[in-house]
Structures are given as C-alpha cells and as structure tokens.
Design a protein around this motif. Structure first.
Motif, PDB file in Angstrom:
ATOM      1  N   LYS A 312       0.954  -1.170  -0.060  1.00 57.34           N
ATOM      2  CA  LYS A 312       0.035   0.029   0.085  1.00 57.34           C
ATOM      3  C   LYS A 312       1.001   1.135   0.002  1.00 57.34           C
ATOM      4  O   LYS A 312       1.404   1.658   0.921  1.00 57.34           O
ATOM      5  N   ASP A 313       1.193   1.568  -1.196  1.00 55.46           N
ATOM      6  CA  ASP A 313       2.225   2.829  -1.368  1.00 55.46           C
ATOM      7  C   ASP A 313       1.523   4.509  -1.221  1.00 55.46           C
ATOM      8  O   ASP A 313       2.368   5.281  -1.811  1.00 55.46           O
ATOM      9  N   THR A 314       0.207   4.362  -0.750  1.00 50.52           N
ATOM     10  CA  THR A 314      -0.148   5.792  -0.727  1.00 50.52           C
ATOM     11  C   THR A 314      -0.760   5.881   0.456  1.00 50.52           C
ATOM     12  O   THR A 314      -1.145   4.994   1.330  1.00 50.52           O
ATOM     13  N   GLY A 315      -1.340   7.122   0.944  1.00 50.03           N
ATOM     14  CA  GLY A 315      -1.978   7.624   2.188  1.00 50.03           C
ATOM     15  C   GLY A 315      -0.990   7.671   3.290  1.00 50.03           C
ATOM     16  O   GLY A 315       0.264   7.744   2.858  1.00 50.03           O
ATOM     17  N   VAL A 316      -1.469   8.094   4.472  1.00 45.84           N
ATOM     18  CA  VAL A 316      -0.474   8.620   5.295  1.00 45.84           C
ATOM     19  C   VAL A 316       0.381   7.581   6.166  1.00 45.84           C
ATOM     20  O   VAL A 316       1.414   7.750   6.188  1.00 45.84           O
ATOM     21  N   ARG A 362       5.743   5.939   7.709  1.00 48.54           N
ATOM     22  CA  ARG A 362       5.103   7.221   7.269  1.00 48.54           C
ATOM     23  C   ARG A 362       5.864   8.207   6.863  1.00 48.54           C
ATOM     24  O   ARG A 362       6.774   8.626   7.614  1.00 48.54           O
ATOM     25  N   PRO A 363       5.622   8.840   5.748  1.00 48.24           N
ATOM     26  CA  PRO A 363       6.476   9.845   5.071  1.00 48.24           C
ATOM     27  C   PRO A 363       6.314  11.076   5.906  1.00 48.24           C
ATOM     28  O   PRO A 363       5.522  11.241   6.733  1.00 48.24           O
ATOM     29  N   MET A 364       7.420  11.995   5.835  1.00 47.76           N
ATOM     30  CA  MET A 364       7.397  13.202   6.577  1.00 47.76           C
ATOM     31  C   MET A 364       6.044  14.056   6.415  1.00 47.76           C
ATOM     32  O   MET A 364       5.790  14.276   5.224  1.00 47.76           O
ATOM     33  N   HIS A 367       5.853  17.282  10.619  1.00 54.15           N
ATOM     34  CA  HIS A 367       7.223  17.589  11.165  1.00 54.15           C
ATOM     35  C   HIS A 367       7.726  16.132  11.592  1.00 54.15           C
ATOM     36  O   HIS A 367       9.002  16.307  12.323  1.00 54.15           O
ATOM     37  N   TYR A 368       7.425  15.148  11.382  1.00 56.51           N
ATOM     38  CA  TYR A 368       7.890  13.812  11.678  1.00 56.51           C
ATOM     39  C   TYR A 368       7.771  12.699  10.453  1.00 56.51           C
ATOM     40  O   TYR A 368       6.386  12.828  10.061  1.00 56.51           O
ATOM     41  N   SER A 369       8.485  11.687  10.684  1.00 55.43           N
ATOM     42  CA  SER A 369       8.343  10.434   9.726  1.00 55.43           C
ATOM     43  C   SER A 369       8.656   9.359  10.702  1.00 55.43           C
ATOM     44  O   SER A 369       9.525   9.529  11.450  1.00 55.43           O
ATOM     45  N   TRP A 370       8.310   8.124  10.260  1.00 51.24           N
ATOM     46  CA  TRP A 370       8.883   6.849  11.001  1.00 51.24           C
ATOM     47  C   TRP A 370       8.982   5.644  10.215  1.00 51.24           C
ATOM     48  O   TRP A 370       8.045   5.810   8.926  1.00 51.24           O
ATOM     49  N   LEU A 371       9.465   4.742  10.675  1.00 53.14           N
ATOM     50  CA  LEU A 371       9.520   3.419   9.801  1.00 53.14           C
ATOM     51  C   LEU A 371       9.682   2.291  10.905  1.00 53.14           C
ATOM     52  O   LEU A 371      10.560   2.583  11.792  1.00 53.14           O
ATOM     53  N   ALA A 372       8.950   1.202  10.904  1.00 58.97           N
ATOM     54  CA  ALA A 372       9.036   0.296  11.658  1.00 58.97           C
ATOM     55  C   ALA A 372       8.770  -1.290  10.740  1.00 58.97           C
ATOM     56  O   ALA A 372       8.123  -1.235  10.115  1.00 58.97           O
TER      57      ALA A 372
END
Length: 711
Positions: A312-316, A362-364, A367-372
């Motif tokens: 799923k490559d779109t969305g928040v 979650r792309p930026m 003011h924040y982004s993350w990856l798990a």
C-alpha cells in the motif's frame, strides 16, 4: 493547501508525489545525478515529469532527495536502454564510487566507497547489498549480474546501510528498480543490436518488453533478452582464437493486481543464464590479448528468483511485505596444470535464500516521519572442488555455511526547525550460524563453535540542514556487520568471526542535476573496520577466508555538473580512497611486517575520476539527435591481502560514446566502448593455482549498431 499556494499535486510513481508550480518551468532537461537520460518514447512507463524534487526510494521512507542525509545517486534506466544487454559494468562506467572485480560476468564481487575485503566470491557476505526491487539478489557468493533491460532506475546508497538493510551492506547498497506493469495499457518494445570487436569475434543482442492489461485491475509486464559477447583472447598453447565468448539468456515477468482501495499485490519471477566458453584473463608478459593454458576454463552462472509483494504505497501510513526465494549456482573451471601435465580445477558453488521483510512507514508530515519493520532470512552457501587429472577426479575439501537471521528495525525522522532535520534508527539482529566441511581427512577437526548464535545492535544517526534553498549539508553515523562462518585450508577447518564497520560522514549537495544551471555534491568519510573478513591463498593456491585484523578507510568524493546550455551538459566526478590494515591478526603480522606496515585494503583504486559531455538537438519534426561521451580513469590498486596477492592492477582509462537518432517510436543507436583501444589491467587474477603475472584486459574497441522499435 497546495491549491491556495498556487501549486499542483501530481502523482509521479506508484508511491511518489510532487508539488509543481503552475507557472512554466525553465527549459532544462531532466538528467540523473550520474548522467543524462535518453529520450525514449517507444514504450510508455510511469511518467516522471519535470520534478521539483525526487524521492529516494532506497530510503524506505519515501524521503525527498533534498532531505536525505547521505551520499546518494540515481541513474535513469533510459541510460542503459540504448546500450543493448548490459549489466554491472554499465553501472560502473557511470560512477566513481562503484567497482567490481572483473573475474567474469555472473561471478564478480562488487564494492562501493573503498570498502573491499578480497578478490574472491566465497562464503563471506558481499560487502554490497544488491537488490532487485525489494528483493535481495545476493547474500554470500558472486553478483548474479542481472542485465539492465527495462530498468526504471538504479539507485546507489554509499556507506554502511545496515540499519535499514541488515548484514552485508558494509559499503552501501545498489537497488535496481524495474519498470512495473502499467494498468489499462498494451504496449511493447523490441531492440536488436550487432557489434564488432577489434581483434575479436562479432556479437549480437536482442531484447523485448511487453505490457499487457488483463481487465482493469490486472496487468502483466514480461521481459526477455539474449546476447552474445564475442571473444578476444587467444590461447597460444592450444591454438584457440577468440576463446572467451559469453552467452546470456534471461527472462522475467511481473503480474500486478489491484486488491481494492490502495492495496496491490505483485507476483514476480526472474531467471538468467550466463555461459562463458573460457576465462578472459591474459598473460602479463606475453603477446597482447593472449595466454598459454593447457586446458579450457569455461564457466557458468544460473540465477533464479521468485517473489510476492503486498503493498500500500499511498496514504498517511504505508505498508509493504515482501517474500522471496532465490538460487544462484556458479560453476567454474581453472587451469591447475603442473608443468606439462594438464590439470583442471573445478569449483561448484550454490547460494540459496528464503527471505521476508515487512514494514510500515509514514513519510514526512507534520514535522515527523517513521519506519518500523521486521525481517527474516534463511541462507545456505556451499562450495565443492575437485581436480581433474587425465580423466580421473580427486575431491578436494569443501564447505557449507548456513545462516538464519531474525531482525527488528526502525527509524524516526524529526524536523527540529524550518530547515533542520534529524534521523535516528536502530536494528537488532539474532543470527544462528552453522557450518561444516566436506571431503575432509579423518584427522580434520571441526571447531565446536561452528554452530553458534550471534547478536548485533546497529544504531544510526543523521542530521541535515538547508541554509539555502539549493544547499543541503549533513552529518551521518552508521554501522554495518557481517556474520561469521567456517572455511577450509587444506585439512584445517578455520572458524572466522563476524566483522564490524563504523562510519562517520560529512557531506553536502548543491543544486539539482538537470534542473539548476550548476549542481555539486561531495562527502568525506572515515571508517573503522574491526575483525576484517578477507580471502587469501593457502599453500596449495586455493582461496580461504579468515579474520585478518583491524583497519581504517578514508574516502573523499565529489561529483558535479554544469548545464552549459539548454541542450549541453558537462559532468565530472572524482573519488579518493585510502584503506589499510592498521592492526593485523597474529597469523598475518609477518606478512604485515614484510610490507613494512602498509597492507592496503585490496581492489580499491586510490583515485577514480570521470568526466562526461551530454548533448542533444531537435532536428525538426519528431527527429532528435542525442550524443553522450565519457572517460573514466581508474588508478592503481592491489589484488588482495598478503604477499601472494600483491600484484598491481588498474591505471587505465575507460571510455565510451553513444549516439542515438530517434523518430517517434523508433531509434537507431551507435555505441563505441574503449574508444582509445586501451589494453589496461582491470583485475590481476585468472587461475588460482600457479597463476602469476596475469591480467584482465579491457574489451578491445567495440562498435555496436542498434535499432529499437516501440508499439
């Protein structure tokens, strides 16, 4: 908000969006960081218009290039399309930080940014992570050298990438991004080429790409190719002429289906076969492009890959899960003759892997982004050898190494101010290792530690700032590691430990290639390497693996370009590397002392420099002429570690010319490689037993004429 700002939101890929100004943009052509693409209207793909910024796919967080804190480059796939069926050598000719051993297609070892361990592909992991889409194509063993047919782009991340990519990515990663199926479109392309090599055999290549829709929710993209590279080495001992022909056959297919909403699934498969009639090395002191070998030395490389990706490559919040299985078998034959007695050393290696990686990111935004994510891999690598003497085969000792890794990883990006961002990440891996020997003598003993468990924690941190609109400066810290294993030296079973790399980097980027009149990027790194895994030759002349000690690597790189006119661009780049062993292990201190404490990291040239000119002109109507010429100088390096592998190599100029005349859906191409017809020495190795004064020359000047037709 975008509309209120006078901007447009445009989708440019399966997971990429950009903001575009509604006013007309300056007339600058889109050019990759390492060269200029070729306009190819003959097969529609996912469009990437004149972008305000581009996404670093390899970051796994959809990070915009101006925000990415690291050395990164991207080569557009169109650059390779006009070259025929080419592989890693085409990537190498377009960079200053990427290199290869040149033993032969399908059995080389790749290096990035001065991090090299040895000349041979054995049980140790490659120091470069190699990926086809989301799937790792190599763990231990050689680079399969997948050919760059219908490739969207090649991304290279320099420096350790173990937080995101796990063990083995010591020097960096190279990511091949294939073109994906396009829904609702039927299209295709056929390409043919014929080549002539000075003082060698002719060659030819053919490739085809087809995109087929199956209803509105399913599409299939299939690729096939064949190529013959004519030989140019003569064997004076047998009277053979142009003995080193290489044949390549490959195919792959991807089926993409919409599952509903923004969810998709991709089913993929790839297979490639390489057959070499003989090795490509020559005698250093003999007649040019010739050698004396009493036996033939054919080789083969068979690679296969199957994968399933749910994404799923779109969305928040975005999601991707990849499952894959791969198998790479390499068969090699070497001249092991003793005096006038012809003998053949045969080696067969198999690398098999099952892997899964699942991640959320979650792309930026705000003011924040993350990856798990988490990943798991099960890998087995085995190598067996024998000697063929007068029709009788004698088994030699072999090894099998097995690794099972389980990993969790994550990364967080934070905007600390309007133009300052920080990134922190970590990876924790548990590796179960086991190894065994084959065809050992009864007195051989396998260490109890051959079956063991290793744990590693790999942190990373980076900070970037944008003091000017076109300028990004960054600092970065990253670590990398490779698990241990077992190796065989005669009847002795050697247990080698994991090695660990720590790297600190400072760098900057100014301007966007092809979008600004001037662009420039550079970096400086220092790496500390502990328990270096390397291969060297034992008393019988066969390569074995061991930990040779600690070392350090310094690198400086700079790349830039100038858009001299709308149609003319100049590029230049240089890399300086200084890597050496600083504290040898006890078993190698005598060799270190013999070299007066200057045991260098092998296979990495001190200096690599490259320049290129790209020019295109519209001839009227649909006609366009595009020309690109480059030169790449490779400085001197050392074959391997220790006095037995002290041969020098390098100090040569590689060069190439591409001319492409296109009209609508068809094009005619002229390619010339090694314009100056230089012999050079790309790799000072050919056969391990009794091999002295060997060189691997550049392919002599080769001219290729090609034709492409799209529909």
């Amino acid at each position: 908000m975008a509309k209120l700002s006078g901007l447009q939101v445009r989708k440019v890929g399966s997971n990429s969006y950009v903001l575009l100004a509604e006013r007309p943009q300056p007339k600058l052509r889109r050019i990759a960081p390492t060269g200029a693409p070729i306009a190819r209207p003959i097969l529609r793909q996912e469009a990437e218009p004149q972008l305000a910024d581009i996404v670093v796919t390899a970051s796994k967080r959809d990070t915009l290039s101006r925000r990415f804190a690291g050395a990164w480059s991207r080569i557009e796939g169109d650059e390779f399309a006009a070259l025929g069926v080419r592989g890693a050598d085409a990537i190498e000719s377009r960079t200053v930080g990427f290199s290869s051993t040149h033993l032969g297609s399908g059995r080389n070892k790749l290096f990035i940014r001065g991090i090299a361990d040895s000349s041979f592909s054995g049980p140790t992991q490659s120091p470069v992570g190699q990926y086809f889409g989301d799937v790792r194509t190599g763990y231990s063993g050689a680079d399969p050298d997948l050919k760059l047919v219908d490739i969207k782009s090649v991304e290279i991340l320099e420096g350790p990438q173990s937080t995101l990519y796990g063990s083995g990515a010591l020097g960096g990663i190279v990511l091949l991004r294939p073109n994906m199926p396009v829904f609702g479109e039927q299209s295709g392309m056929i390409s043919n080429g014929a080549s002539l090599t000075r003082r060698g055999d002719p060659g030819h290549d053919t490739s085809g790409v087809f995109n087929l829709p199956v209803g509105d929710a399913v599409a299939i993209r299939a690729v096939g190719y064949r190529a013959l590279e004519g030989g140019y080495i003569d064997n004076l001992a047998t009277g053979g002429k142009d003995i080193n022909d290489v044949r390549v056959t490959g195919a792959r297919a991807t089926l993409s289906a919409k599952l509903g909403g923004d969810w998709l699934v991709d089913l993929g498969g790839a297979a490639q076969r390489i057959r070499g009639n003989d090795s490509q090395y020559a005698d250093r002191n003999g007649p040019s492009l010739s050698r004396n070998s009493l036996v033939d030395q054919p080789f083969s490389s068979d690679f296969s890959l199957a994968s399933i990706v749910v994404r799923k490559d779109t969305g928040v919040i975005r999601f991707r899960s990849t499952m894959a299985a791969s198998h790479h078998q390499v068969e090699e034959n070497f001249d092991a003759s003793m005096g006038s007695n012809p003998r053949q050393l045969r080696q067969l290696s198999n690398a098999r892997a099952l892997s899964n990686e699942t991640r959320l990111w979650r792309p930026m935004k705000d003011h924040y982004s993350w990856l798990a994510g988490f990943s798991a891999i099960s890998h087995r690598y085995d190598v067996s050898r024998d000697i063929l003497n007068e029709g009788e085969s004698t088994d030699l000792a072999g090894t099998e190494n097995r690794v099972r890794e389980s990993t969790i990883f994550g990364e967080v990006g934070l905007e600390l101010g309007r133009s300052i961002e920080a990134t922190i990440g970590a990876r924790y891996t548990i590796a179960d290792l086991s190894g065994s020997g084959q065809h050992l003598s009864p007195v051989a003993v396998v260490p109890a530690e051959a079956e063991r468990k290793e744990r590693s924690f790999l942190p990373s941190a980076a900070i970037s700032a944008r003091p000017l609109d076109n300028l990004t400066v960054y600092g970065r810290y990253q670590e990398g590691f490779r698990p241990g294993g077992v190796s065989i030296a005669g009847d002795t079973v050697i247990l080698y430990r994991n090695d660990h790399l720590r790297t600190a980097e400072l760098g900057f980027r100014y301007g966007k290639p092809g979008r600004d009149p001037f662009d420039f990027q550079g970096s400086a790194t220092i790496s500390s390497w502990h328990n270096i895994q390397a291969d060297f030759l034992d008393g019988s002349g066969l390569p074995i693996t061991d930990n040779i000690g600690d070392g350090r690597v310094w690198t400086l790189t700079a790349n830039g370009g100038a858009q001299l006119t709308d149609d003319l661009r100049f590029e230049a780049g240089i890399a300086w590397n200084d890597g050496r062993i600083t504290h040898p292990a006890d078993a190698y201190r005598a060799a270190w002392d013999m070299l007066e404490g200057t045991m260098n990291i092998p296979n990495i040239a001190k200096v690599v420099a490259r320049g290129a000119i790209d020019w295109r002109v519209a001839l009227g109507g649909d006609w366009m002429l595009h020309t690109n010429i480059y030169g790449r100088y490779v400085g001197s390096s050392r074959l391997g570690v220790g006095p037995q592998l002290g041969e020098e190599q390098g100090q040569y100029l590689d060069s190439g010319l591409m001319v492409r005349l296109s009209e609508g859906a068809r094009a005619w191409t002229l390619n010339i490689t090694n314009i100056t017809d230089e012999v050079g020495n790309r790799f000072a190795f050919g056969a391990p037993i009794g091999g002295v004064d060997q060189i691997t020359p550049l392919r002599p000047r080769t001219i290729r004429l090609g034709f492409e037709q799209g529909f």
